[in-house]
Motif scaffolding. Structure first.
Motif, mmCIF file in Angstrom:
data_model
loop_
_atom_site.group_PDB
_atom_site.id
_atom_site.type_symbol
_atom_site.label_atom_id
_atom_site.label_comp_id
_atom_site.label_asym_id
_atom_site.label_seq_id
_atom_site.Cartn_x
_atom_site.Cartn_y
_atom_site.Cartn_z
ATOM 1 N N LEU A 25 53.728 33.422 47.764
ATOM 2 C CA LEU A 25 52.786 32.890 47.694
ATOM 3 C C LEU A 25 53.440 30.889 46.862
ATOM 4 C CD1 LEU A 25 49.506 34.553 46.671
ATOM 5 C CD2 LEU A 25 50.538 33.640 48.655
ATOM 6 N N THR A 29 49.344 27.766 45.095
ATOM 7 C CA THR A 29 47.915 28.625 45.269
ATOM 8 C C THR A 29 48.130 30.249 43.799
ATOM 9 O OG1 THR A 29 49.109 29.034 47.845
ATOM 10 C CG2 THR A 29 47.862 30.865 46.625
ATOM 11 N N ARG A 30 49.117 30.298 43.437
ATOM 12 C CA ARG A 30 49.056 31.207 41.854
ATOM 13 C C ARG A 30 48.402 30.636 40.625
ATOM 14 N NH1 ARG A 30 54.487 30.977 40.579
ATOM 15 N NH2 ARG A 30 55.051 30.377 42.716
ATOM 16 N N ALA A 33 45.026 30.531 41.805
ATOM 17 C CA ALA A 33 43.954 31.739 41.263
ATOM 18 C C ALA A 33 43.790 31.703 40.438
ATOM 19 C CB ALA A 33 45.275 33.153 42.047
ATOM 20 N N GLU A 175 39.914 37.612 44.962
ATOM 21 C CA GLU A 175 38.711 37.508 45.954
ATOM 22 C C GLU A 175 39.210 36.389 46.742
ATOM 23 O OE1 GLU A 175 35.892 39.755 46.377
ATOM 24 O OE2 GLU A 175 37.218 41.718 46.393
ATOM 25 N N SER A 176 38.642 35.181 46.332
ATOM 26 C CA SER A 176 38.659 33.753 45.834
ATOM 27 C C SER A 176 40.139 32.679 46.302
ATOM 28 C CB SER A 176 37.335 32.482 45.441
ATOM 29 O OG SER A 176 38.068 31.957 44.151
ATOM 30 N N SER A 177 40.932 33.620 46.081
ATOM 31 C CA SER A 177 41.832 33.089 46.317
ATOM 32 C C SER A 177 43.164 33.418 47.449
ATOM 33 C CB SER A 177 43.037 33.287 45.056
ATOM 34 O OG SER A 177 43.760 34.518 44.726
ATOM 35 N N ARG A 178 44.460 32.540 47.624
ATOM 36 C CA ARG A 178 44.537 33.669 48.015
ATOM 37 C C ARG A 178 46.067 34.536 48.163
ATOM 38 N NH1 ARG A 178 48.856 28.882 50.588
ATOM 39 N NH2 ARG A 178 49.288 30.704 51.385
ATOM 40 N N PRO A 180 47.066 38.618 47.355
ATOM 41 C CA PRO A 180 46.664 39.775 47.791
ATOM 42 C C PRO A 180 45.588 40.375 47.184
ATOM 43 C CG PRO A 180 48.884 39.862 47.657
ATOM 44 C CD PRO A 180 48.656 38.002 47.268
ATOM 45 N N ASN A 181 44.749 40.953 47.583
ATOM 46 C CA ASN A 181 44.329 42.386 47.039
ATOM 47 C C ASN A 181 44.490 42.451 45.861
ATOM 48 O OD1 ASN A 181 41.260 41.778 47.137
ATOM 49 N ND2 ASN A 181 40.939 42.447 48.528
#
Lengths: 449, 449
Positions: A25, A29-30, A33, A175-178, A180-181
């Protein structure tokens, strides 16, 4: 993020899979989050503090019964002045650090069209085991996301309610971010530490955040590399040319500014020729702060010569074990040594490779001491208490390592990174290169980074 | 250097003490010791080769009885063309490398007169366990002296005579130098490996040089960090846009230029859409070199369609275990995958984090593969056999690491180094710094290196 009752092996496997996505990522993106985690926690303040109050109530009962230490209760309290705000600010501070992923540290043209690059990348999966302090969850989740590492978090049972409340918020935010869970796994089932420590096929690094006993237990029970330290037996050598006032100030700071810290002074080595000149002032300054001096015969005699009643009351006989003890209290082991060589030998034998200092006006002796003492930090004319990631300017601290490989001393985000070599070619084969006739030679041209 | 029958614990303790002296010696002193080792060995050529001949004789008898492999006998032979000269040249090559000790990698002015410096330094004590090849002693002794690390050497019993002969020479050479006697410990007593592996209080890093079985045994039986790799399961993904000729050349080189090497290709992943276009040429080229192809159903069908008798004879059915096997032979596991994602997943599940390649004309796919595959080396359009310290231009190679911390991939002298933080002050105390009124702020001024 998963708040999981899954088996440790399933949690670890899920973290490993997620790590392979997380490591690809982009920084933006990080960072997004991390902002989402910050905003989610800020919005859920009341719920989390209420959960923390329930933990605290149980802990206070346990402390009253003598089943829990008062200092643990204190570490549990998220409502303490400034603690909540510090936790939130810490997340944004981590977000704003320079991206540690993808730094190119070597570029070599091996041949035309064949370029080697060494690039920083996340280690993979971290296992973080911590005790009471619930804010560590937010802190560690931030460091993991920032550095592109998946993390498995296992907290102490005393902070279970706080842990679950914070975890739910982080989980929703991610969960609203990319991200992963599975990238952040929160293990709340009890007694799983031995199982987690056996999962070396999924977990790449263990970071223990807690008591010396916890760290020692972990180091003794896993094949996974452990980043941290069990002991912090820091020493200072008081050399005969030292400025007495400077010595007293530095040694008092090292011992008394926070005795429970791993970088606090535990052993004072005094050059014999300084016993009657500088040492009495230092001993008096320590006694005035309430420090008990556990002295060998020579330093005891020196301390008691013309001692004030206040000082005399603080001088006791040392036993051998005192020179291998991390007191974490207003207690200091004191020993006379002939010279810098004996001081170095003592530290290299009894120290814990954390941080050791020399107080001297002699630059050559200071340099000899710093070159010869085998420790993560070697200091001249200053306090061992400076050994700290924030004080070093690293912005954040994962822990302080007394390991001899990878990361040593205060460890920032850098300690969560490794590198990979990328080699880009256009059909080159190894058989074409060599010393024989008709074979090609490598060029080894260093390229700008 | 001591050729010792002392107990492993005594040898290790002596090495630790010596390491504290060795780490302070200037580069010139360490380099002089290397020159002395070189000259001593050159002068003792006949004696050493005679000792080696005695080892060889015993080994040949053992091989004839089937108690020893022929390849081990071959590795034992110091008289093989060029081997002796390479050993001697290697010592001077190491001597001539840039000094790895004392490199300053960070300098920060924390405050006026308070400067933090991060300086490279030796790790401490290395334990090197190797099997037959006697020249490893000279190689490793050189690396240890150059890097300022003490070393304990434990060789295989098949090379005992060579080992003792070389050791005596190195020992005499070091006695004429300022490198302390205990810095290189040669343990010749038998069956001491388990005892050595338990000495984590003295030994900082284990470097195994030998078979996968040896490395695996060591990794499973010590708490000391191990630098190296047990497996080298390298994969190449043949993507549909690849140039067929380039693919065939690179894959043939990766598999056949030295199949016994850890960087040789063991698994070929073929994109399904390339099965009828590129794969047949690659398969034929491999078969022509004598490579057995262990294929799954899809790749088997593709390989056998219009296959020459030569190719058809080399195609066999794969079993699951083939995709987790390091063959070290003219054998290749072959498997069809749908796309780059499935290739990445396969490698991250079955690989050994050593070196993996993609053959493709699509730059974006190549970059995705290199970012996502978790391995020390990730290559585009070139052979996995480039994974080698000499080929990378490191001048020497300690080994190839598949670890996730410290050093990864081919490891040169850098992997034998760590750092310490030096902090030079003039009486600063931590209590003076902070956010409160009247407290000082840190300056954090980065200084030139």
């Amino acid at each position: 993020m998963s708040l999981t009752n899954a088996s440790p092996a399933d949690a670890a496997q899920a973290a490993k899979s997620a790590s392979h996505v997380l490591q690809t990522l982009p920084a933006a993106t990080r960072n997004e989050a991390l902002a989402a985690i910050h905003d989610g926690l800020a919005a859920a303040r009341d719920d989390i503090l209420a959960a923390n109050a329930r933990d605290l109530e149980l802990a206070r009962v346990a402390a009253a019964d003598g089943r829990l230490s008062q200092s643990l209760v204190s570490r549990l309290d998220l409502g303490k002045k400034g603690k909540w705000e510090d936790m939130l600010k810490g997340i944004l501070d981590v977000r704003d650090l320079e991206d540690p992923v993808g730094r190119v540290t070597l570029r070599t043209r091996l041949d035309d069209g064949l370029e080697l690059e060494r690039v920083s990348c996340p280690i993979g999966v971290l296992l973080i085991i911590f005790e009471a302090r619930p804010e560590v969850i937010a802190n560690i989740a931030s460091l993991a996301v920032k550095s592109g590492n998946a993390a498995i978090l296992k907290g102490g049972k005393e902070s279970t309610e706080s842990f679950i409340a914070i975890s739910r918020v982080i989980s929703t935010a991610l969960e609203s971010s990319r991200v992963p869970n599975g990238a952040i796994q929160l293990v709340t089932t009890r007694d799983v530490i031995p199982q987690l420590l056996a999962l070396d096929r999924y977990i790449d690094l263990v970071i223990p955040r807690g008591s010396n006993e916890l760290v020692r237990y972990i180091k003794d029970n896993t094949k996974i590399p452990v980043l941290g330290h069990a002991d912090g037996i820091c020493s200072t050598f008081l050399e005969a040319s030292a400025d007495p006032l400077l010595a007293a100030e530095v040694i008092v700071d090292a011992k008394t500014s926070y005795p429970a810290a791993c970088n606090a002074l535990e052993t004072l080595l005094v050059q014999e020729s300084a016993l009657s000149t500088i040492f009495p002032l230092v001993a008096s300054a320590l006694a005035a702060k309430g420090v008990e001096l556990r002295c060998d015969a020579k330093t005891k005699t020196a301390a008691l010569a013309n001692a004030s009643p206040e000082l005399a009351a603080k001088v006791v006989d040392a036993v051998d074990a005192d020179y291998d003890t991390e007191f974490l209290a207003y207690t200091l082991a004191v020993k006379a040594v002939a010279d810098v060589d004996e001081a170095i030998l003592h530290i290299n034998t009894h120290g814990s490779k954390h941080t050791d200092a020399i107080i001297t006006a002699d630059k050559a002796l200071a340099e000899q001491f710093m070159a010869s003492v085998d420790a993560a930090g070697v200091y001249w004319n200053t306090s061992t208490r400076f050994a700290d990631g924030m004080r070093y300017g690293f912005g954040t601290e994962v822990g302080i390592s007394t390991n001899k490989i990878h990361s040593r001393g205060p460890v920032g985000l850098e300690g969560l990174m490794i590198y990979k070599y990328k080699l880009r070619g256009n059909g080159q084969v190894t058989a074409a290169y060599g010393e024989a006739e008709g074979q090609k030679r490598f060029r080894y041209e260093q390229l700008p980074l």
